[in-house]
Design a protein around this motif. Structure first.
Motif, PDB file in Angstrom:
ATOM      1  N   GLU A  68       3.166  -0.687  14.669  1.00 33.69           N
ATOM      2  CA  GLU A  68       2.669   0.535  15.042  1.00 33.69           C
ATOM      3  C   GLU A  68       2.229   1.039  13.427  1.00 33.69           C
ATOM      4  O   GLU A  68       1.277   1.632  13.146  1.00 33.69           O
ATOM      5  CB  GLU A  68       3.690   1.429  15.453  1.00 33.69           C
ATOM      6  CG  GLU A  68       3.974   1.372  17.110  1.00 33.69           C
ATOM      7  CD  GLU A  68       4.997   2.301  17.452  1.00 33.69           C
ATOM      8  OE1 GLU A  68       5.515   3.210  16.703  1.00 33.69           O
ATOM      9  OE2 GLU A  68       5.631   1.880  18.508  1.00 33.69           O
ATOM     10  N   GLU A  69       3.203   0.584  12.377  1.00 32.19           N
ATOM     11  CA  GLU A  69       2.864   0.975  11.052  1.00 32.19           C
ATOM     12  C   GLU A  69       1.836   0.156  10.705  1.00 32.19           C
ATOM     13  O   GLU A  69       0.695   0.980   9.934  1.00 32.19           O
ATOM     14  CB  GLU A  69       3.859   0.597  10.222  1.00 32.19           C
ATOM     15  CG  GLU A  69       3.734   0.948   8.820  1.00 32.19           C
ATOM     16  CD  GLU A  69       4.010   2.275   8.418  1.00 32.19           C
ATOM     17  OE1 GLU A  69       3.705   2.673   7.278  1.00 32.19           O
ATOM     18  OE2 GLU A  69       5.175   2.848   8.992  1.00 32.19           O
ATOM     19  N   PHE A  70       1.323  -0.995  11.095  1.00 30.73           N
ATOM     20  CA  PHE A  70       0.170  -1.727  10.620  1.00 30.73           C
ATOM     21  C   PHE A  70      -1.054  -0.946  11.290  1.00 30.73           C
ATOM     22  O   PHE A  70      -1.994  -0.823  10.545  1.00 30.73           O
ATOM     23  CB  PHE A  70       0.377  -2.987  11.214  1.00 30.73           C
ATOM     24  CG  PHE A  70      -0.648  -3.891  11.234  1.00 30.73           C
ATOM     25  CD1 PHE A  70      -1.362  -4.338   9.836  1.00 30.73           C
ATOM     26  CD2 PHE A  70      -1.474  -4.404  12.265  1.00 30.73           C
ATOM     27  CE1 PHE A  70      -2.529  -5.212   9.895  1.00 30.73           C
ATOM     28  CE2 PHE A  70      -2.527  -5.077  12.242  1.00 30.73           C
ATOM     29  CZ  PHE A  70      -3.210  -5.643  11.189  1.00 30.73           C
ATOM     30  N   ASN A  71      -0.813  -0.742  12.504  1.00 28.71           N
ATOM     31  CA  ASN A  71      -2.009   0.063  13.164  1.00 28.71           C
ATOM     32  C   ASN A  71      -2.314   1.491  12.638  1.00 28.71           C
ATOM     33  O   ASN A  71      -3.417   1.898  12.601  1.00 28.71           O
ATOM     34  CB  ASN A  71      -1.770   0.047  14.831  1.00 28.71           C
ATOM     35  CG  ASN A  71      -2.125  -1.070  15.416  1.00 28.71           C
ATOM     36  OD1 ASN A  71      -2.805  -2.114  15.163  1.00 28.71           O
ATOM     37  ND2 ASN A  71      -1.207  -1.423  16.479  1.00 28.71           N
ATOM     38  N   ALA A  82      -5.849  -6.449   5.912  1.00 31.73           N
ATOM     39  CA  ALA A  82      -4.690  -7.087   4.930  1.00 31.73           C
ATOM     40  C   ALA A  82      -3.977  -6.246   4.176  1.00 31.73           C
ATOM     41  O   ALA A  82      -2.663  -6.136   3.993  1.00 31.73           O
ATOM     42  CB  ALA A  82      -5.283  -7.929   3.968  1.00 31.73           C
ATOM     43  N   VAL A  83      -4.656  -4.998   3.571  1.00 27.80           N
ATOM     44  CA  VAL A  83      -3.934  -3.731   2.871  1.00 27.80           C
ATOM     45  C   VAL A  83      -3.049  -3.268   4.063  1.00 27.80           C
ATOM     46  O   VAL A  83      -2.004  -2.900   3.491  1.00 27.80           O
ATOM     47  CB  VAL A  83      -5.043  -2.967   2.378  1.00 27.80           C
ATOM     48  CG1 VAL A  83      -4.496  -1.648   1.932  1.00 27.80           C
ATOM     49  CG2 VAL A  83      -5.633  -3.701   1.522  1.00 27.80           C
ATOM     50  N   SER A  84      -3.520  -3.164   5.350  1.00 29.75           N
ATOM     51  CA  SER A  84      -2.511  -2.465   6.407  1.00 29.75           C
ATOM     52  C   SER A  84      -1.452  -3.204   6.387  1.00 29.75           C
ATOM     53  O   SER A  84      -0.234  -2.477   6.426  1.00 29.75           O
ATOM     54  CB  SER A  84      -3.447  -2.468   7.603  1.00 29.75           C
ATOM     55  OG  SER A  84      -4.571  -1.711   7.628  1.00 29.75           O
ATOM     56  N   ALA A  85      -1.261  -4.691   6.175  1.00 29.20           N
ATOM     57  CA  ALA A  85      -0.347  -5.474   6.578  1.00 29.20           C
ATOM     58  C   ALA A  85       0.665  -5.294   5.352  1.00 29.20           C
ATOM     59  O   ALA A  85       1.936  -5.112   5.309  1.00 29.20           O
ATOM     60  CB  ALA A  85      -0.628  -6.676   6.551  1.00 29.20           C
ATOM     61  N   ILE A  86       0.067  -5.012   4.009  1.00 28.96           N
ATOM     62  CA  ILE A  86       0.890  -4.777   2.643  1.00 28.96           C
ATOM     63  C   ILE A  86       1.479  -3.466   2.810  1.00 28.96           C
ATOM     64  O   ILE A  86       2.806  -3.334   2.724  1.00 28.96           O
ATOM     65  CB  ILE A  86      -0.140  -4.793   1.527  1.00 28.96           C
ATOM     66  CG1 ILE A  86      -0.687  -6.140   1.388  1.00 28.96           C
ATOM     67  CG2 ILE A  86       0.451  -4.234   0.350  1.00 28.96           C
ATOM     68  CD1 ILE A  86      -1.645  -6.259   0.272  1.00 28.96           C
ATOM     69  N   MET A  87       1.011  -2.397   3.229  1.00 31.96           N
ATOM     70  CA  MET A  87       1.484  -0.990   3.701  1.00 31.96           C
ATOM     71  C   MET A  87       2.701  -1.105   4.699  1.00 31.96           C
ATOM     72  O   MET A  87       3.710  -0.567   4.587  1.00 31.96           O
ATOM     73  CB  MET A  87       0.426  -0.142   3.992  1.00 31.96           C
ATOM     74  CG  MET A  87      -0.634   0.244   2.810  1.00 31.96           C
ATOM     75  SD  MET A  87       0.279   0.787   1.247  1.00 31.96           S
ATOM     76  CE  MET A  87      -1.413   1.172   0.505  1.00 31.96           C
TER      77      MET A  87
END
Length: 363
Positions: A68-71, A82-87
């Protein structure tokens, strides 16, 4: 499992045995990555983030939370996958209830594996997760700190890593401007947000140039790219993919993005990049690759088939007779000898430098 299927539009295809053996070694970065990238990013204006957007649920310790955070981050136009995964991984550290470093690392590794399995065909997603794990946990002196202090240090590193990654495109765009001269004609292939950022900055600097944009089969992403280029007021012409050699005489340089930069210094990118590179090389046209450093992957394809399969449906517009086989591969591998330079947020690199940095780190 039903939740994952609903959220993930890209079901995982089978992965070759070659890639299974290298699954733990996808992404690396040179030891001075932070110093170089931080210095470059310090001169870039902060990226705007929608302050009105509701924050996502805390990832906690459940798998659905990190997705959910990734999305949540993926919906932001400035944040790449990739940046979404880091966050998302940074949020996992922040909300973790672990009481020891070992527990925290296990929890973080589990979340990283969950994100990578979301789309096993995405090179940049897997590379960013592995790079994040290496970056935030690699110094041994954390083990000698009190847990709360060590956790705070990890959160600080994760946030810094995410901040630099968010600014990567703008940093690359700044470094690329010396390669664009007034009156030039450049060829671009498919849709690349970092290439678009380069063109946008060049146009804002009042440089005069024109762009030839391939159609970008199989998904015709070049049509989307041409629309956005035209919206910037830049003269643009769309080519069918098979007209690249025909039009190469008009071209002064080629700009492409990359799904991944591999150990050899070559790139994996959308289908057609390799044949463009071959034509450009035979006609002495420079080919520049614009790629964020979080796409550097610990992979070494031996040939075109030695990659994680990524397939896309193709609409030919006419019925295809039964029994006719269709090639649906969506990307190819371009060896380093056909690339001129890589424009990254670490600086302007030759393909051999990329290779040396990746290999030396694991010696």
């Amino acid at each position: 499992m039903e939740l994952d299927a609903a959220q993930n539009p890209n079901p995982n295809p089978p992965i070759s045995a070659y890639y299974q053996t290298r699954a733990d070694h996808h992404a690396v970065v040179s030891s001075d990555w932070l110093a170089h990238a931080a210095a470059a990013a310090s001169s870039v204006p902060d990226v705007d983030v929608d302050a009105d957007a509701a924050p996502p649920p805390s990832p906690g310790t459940n798998d659905a939370g990190v997705i959910e955070e990734f999305n949540f981050w993926r919906r932001k136009p400035e944040a790449a996958e990739a940046v979404s995964a880091i966050m998302a991984l940074t949020a996992v550290i922040r909300s973790s209830r672990a009481t020891t470093m070992m527990e925290l690392e296990i929890e973080l590794k589990k979340a990283s594996d969950k994100l990578k399995s979301w789309d096993a065909t995405s090179i940049s997603l897997g590379a960013a997760c592995d790079l994040f794990m290496r970056f935030v946990t690699r110094t041994s002196h954390l083990e000698h700190e009190k847990f709360d202090a060590a956790k705070s240090r990890l959160i600080e590193r994760g946030e810094k890593f995410g901040e630099i990654s968010l600014k990567a495109r703008k940093t690359i765009a700044m470094l690329s401007q010396d390669f664009i001269s007034d009156g030039c004609t450049m060829l671009v292939h498919g849709y690349s947000r970092v290439v678009l950022e380069i063109l946008k900055l060049a146009a804002s600097n009042r440089k005069l140039f024109r762009v030839l944009c391939t159609e970008g089969r199989p998904d015709r992403t070049g049509l989307r790219m041409s629309n956005e280029i035209a919206a910037l007021g830049i003269p643009v012409k769309v080519l069918i993919d098979s007209a690249v050699a025909y039009s190469m005489d008009e071209v002064d340089m080629i700009f492409v993005g990359a799904d991944g930069v591999v150990e050899s210094g070559g790139i994996i990118n959308m289908m057609g990049t390799y044949q463009i590179a071959l034509v450009a090389h035979s006609m002495n046209k420079p080919l520049y690759v614009a790629a964020e450093s979080y796409k550097f992957a610990r992979l070494y394809p031996l040939d075109q088939k030695d990659m994680t399969p990524a397939h896309r449906p193709i609409d030919f517009g006419v019925p295809i007779p039964a029994g006719v086989e269709i090639e649906t591969s969506a990307r190819d591998y371009t060896p380093p000898q056909y690339l001129t330079l890589l424009l990254t947020d670490l600086g302007v690199l030759t393909p051999s430098v990329v290779s040396d940095e990746l290999i030396q780190l694991y010696l």
